[in-house]
Design an enzyme around this catalytic site. Structure first.
Site, short mmCIF file in Angstrom:
data_model
loop_
_atom_site.label_atom_id
_atom_site.label_comp_id
_atom_site.label_asym_id
_atom_site.label_seq_id
_atom_site.Cartn_x
_atom_site.Cartn_y
_atom_site.Cartn_z
N HIS A 157 1.59 -8.55 -19.30
CA HIS A 157 2.23 -8.22 -18.03
C HIS A 157 3.55 -8.96 -17.92
O HIS A 157 4.06 -9.20 -16.84
CB HIS A 157 1.34 -8.60 -16.85
CG HIS A 157 -0.06 -8.14 -16.98
ND1 HIS A 157 -1.05 -8.94 -17.51
CD2 HIS A 157 -0.63 -6.95 -16.71
CE1 HIS A 157 -2.18 -8.25 -17.52
NE2 HIS A 157 -1.95 -7.04 -17.06
N HIS B 71 -1.80 0.03 -19.51
CA HIS B 71 -2.10 -0.46 -20.86
C HIS B 71 -2.77 0.61 -21.70
O HIS B 71 -3.40 0.31 -22.72
CB HIS B 71 -3.03 -1.67 -20.79
CG HIS B 71 -2.56 -2.78 -19.91
ND1 HIS B 71 -1.42 -3.49 -20.19
CD2 HIS B 71 -3.04 -3.29 -18.75
CE1 HIS B 71 -1.24 -4.41 -19.24
NE2 HIS B 71 -2.21 -4.30 -18.36
#
Lengths: 334, 334
Positions: free
Chosen positions: B219, B57
């Site tokens: 995700h 991320h």
């Protein structure tokens, strides 16, 4: 087209609208066109720095106006040079009486339109000089440096220009230093995927699922070699060798390094490439004075990256340490 | 896989290697794991801020350590929580005698491992408190706020935490303020394309060429609605309505706003979305105190974006204006 836009042909104007709202305290539109200046412009006694080029490479050029970088930007359409009128508005906004230095990538449309703006500015009594960034070693051989395209080297060249102008050097002095910065800068890019143009929905080029292209330009200009995708280690090696032998960069040189994402390539990958770059430079005893990773010169969502090296001397090092606070690039010496 | 990596299962370690080299003057590895602290840590008399979570991320969380943000990060594998050992190393590195505040996204693995680290830290005499960011309104209804996932709201929550800790408030005071910041924050994301995991080469989900998904998690967790791709105006409207009615944000509220790219979505698009967001907030007389656009919480090269709003009071405004100088986020008040 997997893009968050409204009408494709309004994308640039709406981007500028959003940009002006987001940065309302620090930038302003000048004229009734996509020329934008920092709020304080023109700054009396300081050479004005005007940058510009086609849209679609954000944060370059639009978001590089402000403290320590450019005074005004002439923002074109997607991959299309700003018109002479837009460049002239930016010039007027940036001139604080000491003249204006234009910095843009070495592309035909930009040359033509900024040259016309320069003529118009001169007739209004504004002195201008021009630096065309031509860092892309893949775009022409060393014997044809004048034909090379400008890519991510813009970041460092504009940073040096902003810093030099801030010292209140005159136009000739600023030009001379920025010319040195430009001539000390080399870049090369690779592309893994194509990009989609928001205005037309068209792809910039076709490429296979297992292919990459070395030397690809930021508008899909063909590169020097299309190969199967290689690992980061080998890819970085191929890119850096071309940079090093071109200037050439030598043992004990001090450099700035940039690993720049062209779009979809992640910061995780950029750090891996930087790790490989570090190893190569260390082996050759080329010293990294400072480095950046990030997306500074993009080609929409194209996957790929470029590497830029700028050779430093004492003046360039001193100037590089000047703080920058712009929407698209911030630099604060710790 | 169109990624600049070497071996997939070494991508995170090599990213950290590159990160440490790039920022060698300002960060350090602690223990023999992927726990990284700012050079000055631990800072005596200051509550330590420890953040962390899965990799993939970036710049979140790895690149948010430094002046004005976190003291140490516990960096996990791709989309996988850091182990208790890594979290403990980060805790030790951050504790300057005043205890440590953990800030991480509200995910099972992170909760389990940070809770175990907290127990181990306590047995070493280090006091810890925990704030789990749960800003994603699409991930559970308002009656189940405790189940919500953490997404891009992390940026503002960590910024407030870093600022509050800098005032040398004690652990309870820091926790109280960060809790308020967390509870005043709402986000929602949309996805236009899937992402590819660098470690496995697998896609996070499948999606059609003309589809987008509202509420998609970072995700690939399913969202609340899959529709045809809409224009930026309508997409922003859908997202912002859900945010506004959830807190709810009201007339005359002052907010921070963030338009965050999940990966391939360009800054051109982010500015267009910000333009739409501005219009909606203006119409509702919700005042934007400050805003950011950029890629702060990403999901590899996934196209899409999230919007975050944080409601401010006088304390949060004052804290927000604290300077930040980290590799992944810089903020300097002009």
């Amino acid at each position: 087209m997997k893009k968050l836009i409204n009408e494709g042909d309004k994308a640039v104007d709406e981007c500028v609208e959003g940009f002006l709202k987001l940065n309302k305290g620090t930038v302003k539109r000048v004229g009734d066109v996509n020329a934008i200046a920092r709020r304080e412009a023109p700054i009396e006694g300081k050479v004005g720095i005007v940058i510009g080029g086609g849209a679609g490479h954000e944060p370059l050029f639009l978001e590089f106006i402000g403290e320590g970088m450019a005074d005004a930007v002439a923002h074109g359409d997607i991959f299309a040079a700003p018109s002479p009128k837009v460049a002239l508005e930016a010039t007027r906004a940036a001139d604080g009486g000491e003249g204006v230095l234009y910095i843009y990538g070495n592309y035909e449309g930009d040359i033509m339109n900024f040259d016309m703006a320069a003529e118009m500015a001169e007739s209004e009594g504004i002195k201008t000089e021009t630096i065309r960034v031509r860092d892309d070693v893949a775009s022409a051989g060393p014997e044809n440096k004048e034909e090379r395209r400008g890519i991510s080297g813009d970041l460092f060249v504009i940073k040096i220009a902003g810093a030099k102008a801030k010292t209140c050097a005159d136009l000739d002095e600023v030009k001379k230093t920025v010319e040195k910065a430009r001539d000390n800068t080399r870049s090369i890019g690779i592309a893994l995927t194509s990009a989609t143009l928001p205005n037309t929905g068209e792809k910039t080029f076709e490429i296979g699922d297992d292919e990459m292209e070395v030397g690809m330009g930021v508008h899909g200009e063909p590169g020097v070699e299309r190969t199967e995708i290689k690992k980061a280690e080998e890819t970085t090696q191929i890119m850096v060798e071309k940079l090093i032998e071109d200037l050439p960069f030598k043992k004990n040189d001090e450099v700035l390094a940039l690993v720049n994402s062209y779009g979809a390539t992640t910061r995780l990958e950029l750090h891996i490439v930087y790790n490989e770059l570090s190893k190569i430079l260390e082996k050759r005893k080329i010293d990294v004075y400072n480095a950046e990773v990030g997306a500074y010169c993009t080609t929409q969502e194209m996957a790929g990256c470029s590497i830029t090296l700028m050779k430093l001397d004492e003046e360039l090092k001193r100037l590089y340490n000047t703080d920058v606070n712009t929407p698209g690039y911030k630099f604060f010496k710790k």
